[in-house]
Structures are given as C-alpha cells and as structure tokens.
Design a protein around this motif. Structure first.
Motif, mmCIF file in Angstrom:
data_model
loop_
_atom_site.group_PDB
_atom_site.id
_atom_site.type_symbol
_atom_site.label_atom_id
_atom_site.label_comp_id
_atom_site.label_asym_id
_atom_site.label_seq_id
_atom_site.Cartn_x
_atom_site.Cartn_y
_atom_site.Cartn_z
ATOM 1 N N LEU A 137 0.841 -1.061 -0.047
ATOM 2 C CA LEU A 137 0.071 -0.136 0.050
ATOM 3 C C LEU A 137 0.812 1.074 0.062
ATOM 4 O O LEU A 137 1.647 1.545 0.783
ATOM 5 C CB LEU A 137 -0.843 0.086 1.346
ATOM 6 C CG LEU A 137 -1.763 -1.015 1.282
ATOM 7 C CD1 LEU A 137 -2.799 -0.929 2.580
ATOM 8 C CD2 LEU A 137 -2.735 -1.554 0.146
ATOM 9 N N THR A 141 -3.300 5.717 0.122
ATOM 10 C CA THR A 141 -4.082 4.348 -0.307
ATOM 11 C C THR A 141 -5.194 4.319 0.842
ATOM 12 O O THR A 141 -4.746 4.295 1.961
ATOM 13 C CB THR A 141 -3.319 3.270 -0.497
ATOM 14 O OG1 THR A 141 -2.642 3.412 -1.549
ATOM 15 C CG2 THR A 141 -4.241 1.942 -0.807
ATOM 16 N N CYS A 143 -8.115 1.502 2.155
ATOM 17 C CA CYS A 143 -8.858 0.501 1.958
ATOM 18 C C CYS A 143 -9.835 0.109 3.010
ATOM 19 O O CYS A 143 -9.941 0.523 4.222
ATOM 20 C CB CYS A 143 -7.929 -0.881 2.218
ATOM 21 S SG CYS A 143 -6.682 -1.036 0.910
ATOM 22 N N ILE A 145 -12.072 -3.165 4.721
ATOM 23 C CA ILE A 145 -12.150 -4.447 4.742
ATOM 24 C C ILE A 145 -13.450 -5.012 5.504
ATOM 25 O O ILE A 145 -13.250 -4.514 6.512
ATOM 26 C CB ILE A 145 -10.614 -5.150 5.149
ATOM 27 C CG1 ILE A 145 -9.712 -4.558 4.430
ATOM 28 C CG2 ILE A 145 -10.627 -6.554 5.079
ATOM 29 C CD1 ILE A 145 -8.207 -4.667 5.125
ATOM 30 N N MET A 182 -14.102 -5.995 0.055
ATOM 31 C CA MET A 182 -13.041 -5.147 0.202
ATOM 32 C C MET A 182 -12.827 -4.547 -1.278
ATOM 33 O O MET A 182 -12.941 -4.780 -2.302
ATOM 34 C CB MET A 182 -11.728 -6.029 0.512
ATOM 35 C CG MET A 182 -10.505 -5.349 0.382
ATOM 36 S SD MET A 182 -8.857 -6.305 0.634
ATOM 37 C CE MET A 182 -7.819 -5.017 -0.090
ATOM 38 N N ALA A 184 -10.339 -0.777 -2.553
ATOM 39 C CA ALA A 184 -9.089 -0.107 -2.265
ATOM 40 C C ALA A 184 -9.104 0.832 -3.506
ATOM 41 O O ALA A 184 -9.377 0.686 -4.432
ATOM 42 C CB ALA A 184 -7.983 -1.034 -2.241
#
Length: 350
Positions: A137, A141, A143, A145, A182, A184
C-alpha cells in the motif's frame, strides 16, 4: 405438567420459589418472608423424577441493574497485533503505526477479524496480504475490509496514517451502506473530507455521542469510500519477474536469519550467487526499497515482535538483532515509531 390442575399454580410454580407469585420480591421491598409450605405441596404429591421441595427455598428475584445501552468505545492506540479480538460494540480509531494484524508468523499470515477495518496510509508503505494476493500500500491508499475477511497487515518503518475499526452492528442501517466486499483506492481530492470525517468521528466517539450524529458521519464516510480514485500501480510481487521474485524471497529469508552476525549486503549477495546491484534491483522491484533499507526494516520488525511477545530487555533485543548498542537500537526505534522501545512495550501491553 399435564397431570396437575393448572388452578393450583396461581401462587407460583409449586416446585421452586417463583418471581411471579404474590410473595415475590420480598427481599427488595421488605415484605413478609414467604411461607415455604404455602403451596401445600408434599413429597408424596410430586410426580416421580421431579426435584424434592426444599424446606426454605432461596428467593430468586434479585435487584438487577438494567443493561447499559450500546455505547461507542473510547479511542485507543493499543495495537491489535496477533491476539484474539472479541466482537466489539462500537468504533475505535488508532494510529496506523500501532496496528498490526495476522496470525503469528514473519510476516503475519492472513486471519479474519470480527469488525470492519478501514486503513488509510498517508505516509510510507504498508504490506497488506490476502490469502492469494500480496499488495504494497502506497501513500494516500485507502482500504475498506469488511468483517470476516482474512487478511494480514504490517506497516513498514516510518509508515503513518489512520485505522478505523467498526463493529458491524453500527453499520447495519447505514445509508449509503458500506461495501460488502473489500475495496481499495486513492483518497485523492477527497482526502481533506476523509480526514475531517475521521476527525469528527473521533470527537463524537470521545463524547460518547448519540446514535444520530454517528450515523450521519458514518453515512458520509461510506459516501467517500464510493468516490475513491483508482489505485496507482505500486510494486507488487505478483507482477515481478520470476527470477527477481525468487531472489527477493531468498534474500528476505537469509537476511532475517543473519541479523545477529552483522553481515553486509555484499556478503549476502555472494551467498545468494548474485551481485549487490542485482540484489538492489530485485528489492526495488518487489518492495520499492534498496536491500540495505530492507535489512533495517526486517531488523526493526523483528525487534517490534520481540518487544510484544517476549520479556527480553530492550538491551537484549538490541544484541539479538544486530544493533551496535542499546543506544543505537533506541535511536533507530524512536526515528521509526516516535517512541522508545520501553514506551512501545508499555503501550502494547496496557
């Protein structure tokens, strides 16, 4: 029960003290003590196989405090590294550098969590491993989850950012809903709004605010997740040439086993049957760092693991992982984490 007349149970169940009889609750209101024989049940009248009647049954009605409503947990910087996490009832915010997740191993192996995890890297790099994919990453970034997803997370030395852990029940009625899988992406132009939303969530969490304000902010957060920009290509082992990937893996394993010996890059390259330049190229392709920087990183990560999982003194850990001295270890640790090894251990165990 079918063999008895229901009318005989008007003053409570005949075989034990009942909270529903007319004398129930005598202990809490100061009323007369119930007569054990008031139900007029004798041993002979109890069907075979039932418990005997005690001469002085203890009252079963107690003063029970009402359960506290679901509340938002206070923010904490306690790392959740390699330890079981009970299902939470709120929201937690913590610095990215203190969040390590995964089953025991070096690096940690993917493991499921019972809460949703939002990870935002604002500086440096962090390793995110899924069961069949590994990703580095990069800065900016983000993310998300969902709960129940198996993953491992390890911030690199000097990495900064924020992590939010959210209990699924808090997101049940969110509008818009949080992603079911998920996702990103890059924060990009939404970085300022994301930062403000997380800041407001931290304030509401500390104030133990009402559900309405929290749901409004969580709705904004879900909206921002839907506006993430596509990821910028970062070094990924899956896209490396096979030769470089094999060399990188062998280098990481060898370096980790030789930290005590103070071995040099040239020594490692020779043992691996390559040159220092080729080794640097493989490390840059796979991890975005030179070989010497990866050695420093491996040394620091193993020291962090020892601080969390052993009782060895920082001075002993410094010797075990090839630091020149305890002072050298402390200086490197503070530069990477902003804390001394002693302070880091105290915070990790609190």
């Amino acid at each position: 029960m079918a063999t008895h007349d229901a009318g005989s149970f008007r003053n409570g169940f005949p075989f034990s003290a009942s909270p529903f009889g007319k004398n129930a609750g005598w202990a809490s209101v100061g009323g007369p003590r119930p007569d054990p024989g008031a139900a007029k049940v004798t041993d002979g009248s109890i069907p075979e196989g039932h418990a005997p009647v005690f001469a002085d049954p203890a009252p079963r009605l107690q003063n029970i405090a009402p359960a506290a409503p679901n509340s938002v947990a206070l923010p904490t910087s306690r790392p959740y590294a390699q330890r079981p996490i009970a299902r939470q009832t709120g929201l937690r915010l913590l610095p990215l550098g203190s969040f390590v997740w995964g089953a025991k191993g070096n690096p940690p192996q993917p493991r499921t969590r019972s809460d949703h995890s939002l990870i935002w890297v604002t500086r440096g790099y962090a390793q995110l491993d899924l069961p069949r994919k590994e990703r580095l990453l990069a800065p900016d970034t983000v993310c998300f989850i969902p709960a129940g997803t198996a993953f491992a997370f390890l911030p690199r030395a000097g990495a900064e950012g924020q992590v939010m852990l959210l209990a699924p029940q808090m997101a049940q009625d969110n509008d818009p809903p949080f992603p079911a899988r998920m996702i990103a992406g890059m924060a990009g132009d939404e970085g300022a709004a994301l930062h403000l939303t997380l800041h407001e969530l931290s304030i509401e969490t500390a104030r133990n605010a009402g559900a309405a304000g929290m749901h409004c902010l969580l709705g904004m957060l879900a909206l921002l997740l839907g506006r993430l920009q596509p990821l910028i290509a970062t070094p990924d082992r899956a896209t490396m040439p096979q030769r470089d990937r094999s060399l990188l893996e062998r280098f990481m394993n060898l370096a980790g086993s030789r930290l005590k010996q103070g071995i040099t890059i040239a020594d490692l390259a020779e043992e691996l049957g390559t040159t220092s330049a080729a080794l640097d190229h493989a490390c840059q392709s796979g991890r975005g760092k030179r070989a010497i920087d990866l050695i420093h990183q491996i040394r620091l990560e193993m020291a962090v693991q020892a601080l969390r999982e052993t009782r060895h003194s920082p001075a002993q850990i410094a010797r075990d992982f090839g630091y020149a001295s305890h002072t050298h270890f402390t200086r490197a640790f503070v530069a990477a984490t902003g804390r001394t090894p002693e302070a880091f251990r105290a915070q990790s165990s609190s």
